[in-house]
Enzyme design. Sequence first.
Site, mmCIF file in Angstrom:
data_model
loop_
_atom_site.group_PDB
_atom_site.id
_atom_site.type_symbol
_atom_site.label_atom_id
_atom_site.label_comp_id
_atom_site.label_asym_id
_atom_site.label_seq_id
_atom_site.Cartn_x
_atom_site.Cartn_y
_atom_site.Cartn_z
ATOM 1 N N GLU A 178 0.798 -1.235 0.000
ATOM 2 C CA GLU A 178 0.000 0.000 0.000
ATOM 3 C C GLU A 178 0.829 1.282 0.000
ATOM 4 O O GLU A 178 0.591 2.184 0.807
ATOM 5 C CB GLU A 178 -0.962 0.003 1.193
ATOM 6 C CG GLU A 178 -1.863 -1.219 1.236
ATOM 7 C CD GLU A 178 -2.845 -1.205 2.413
ATOM 8 O OE1 GLU A 178 -2.737 -0.316 3.267
ATOM 9 O OE2 GLU A 178 -3.716 -2.090 2.454
ATOM 10 N N GLU A 292 -6.083 -10.877 -1.172
ATOM 11 C CA GLU A 292 -6.883 -10.670 0.044
ATOM 12 C C GLU A 292 -8.376 -10.628 -0.285
ATOM 13 O O GLU A 292 -9.129 -9.799 0.232
ATOM 14 C CB GLU A 292 -6.464 -9.364 0.747
ATOM 15 C CG GLU A 292 -4.973 -9.279 1.003
ATOM 16 C CD GLU A 292 -4.540 -8.035 1.783
ATOM 17 O OE1 GLU A 292 -5.402 -7.332 2.342
ATOM 18 O OE2 GLU A 292 -3.324 -7.778 1.835
#
Length: 387
Positions: A178, A292
């Site tokens: 991220e 995910e």
Amino acid sequence: MLSRREFIAKGTGTVVTMAAAAGTGLLAGCGNNIESHPPTVNSFHDLAGPRSLRAHARRHGLVYGSAVVIPVVEKNTDFDSLLSEQCGILVPSNELKWVALRPSRDEFNFGPPDSLYDFTQRNHMLMRGHTLCWHESVPGWIRKIDNKDEIKQIFVDHITNVCKHYAGKLQSWDVVNEAIDPAAKLPGGLRKSFWYDNLGPDYIDLAFHAARAADPNVKLTYNDYGVEGDNDGDAEKRRLILEMVKGMKSRGVPIDAVGIQSHLNAGQKYGQGVADYIEAFHQLGLEVYLTELDVNDDATVSNDVAERDAIIAKTYTEFLGAALPNPAVKLVLTWDISDRFTWLNGIGSHRKKQPNRSQRPLPFDVDFKPKDCFYALRDSFDRHKRA
Ligand code: XIL
């Protein structure tokens, strides 16, 4: 159930190859007939072996697996079975993040992730690592240091030590997680974070080089979210990540794969955007992992569980229909496998917004019963013949 000590003691230390891990013992009896919805499923054990997500993924050149919260694995025998029957790969949800692994500058808390590694070896599974660098997991002790050179040294030493500890054992590492945030308006779309502030934009290259030096064969991955949908915001983030990765490749930074977190929202549109994004990495010679996967259905108005589950399953089907045809996609992991443990129902989770209703984002419900999205996932593995 095994105590933590037994859990560790029973480990074999064997390294399992990708093909062996995904397929061991599970393909016997797998013909070409697709038996999608067995008439009665009395227990999740009815879906083991050739009926499992693991076997169906394997038949189509994929590895399916899940994130796990390690203390749960250690306390729940049924859950152990569910994982070993359904998964070819596991990733610890939190235990390899800095805050869990580095309670202090001098400590490395390898016990829990090591016990998970032993569990994967006993069950012929792979394991991946998550994550060596994430803005949300920065321990208090390092934030107190005000010397940037010292922070840089600790950063490189951390990655070196952790990667060496697992060298030759993991399938892949999320080296950086991220790092892109268009809202920060920084050059290259980089996120403003503790690492950016102290190490500058080069921290990403630095992390990948340190990881490669410590473990020559593990697949080094850049992982991010908010890139899945057919909307302008996700398109912009895709553009920025692709630019970043192309820059890394041109500088000789050792990156092998890109992770698409795949935290989806029921009702959003998924299709060409993610398909083109994956193909761009395929062209660059990189692998792509759906790391995910889950579906948040807060936007669904109906409280009817059957209706909600059908919408969630449709979201899985639509997204996987866009992603799976590309042979660059090698791994599909859901973020947990049962609704009992989903982070979306976590205490105080800001991701759960609908009052008085639990999220149902995963293939198995809180009682480990398969849901519509179990079949959607399995059918998607079967439907998309890959090159
Ligand atoms: C989440 C865990 O599931 C939670 O238990 C924890 O409280 C916060 O982090 N993207 C990521 C993961 O890369 O590390 C996050 O995991 C979920 C979002």
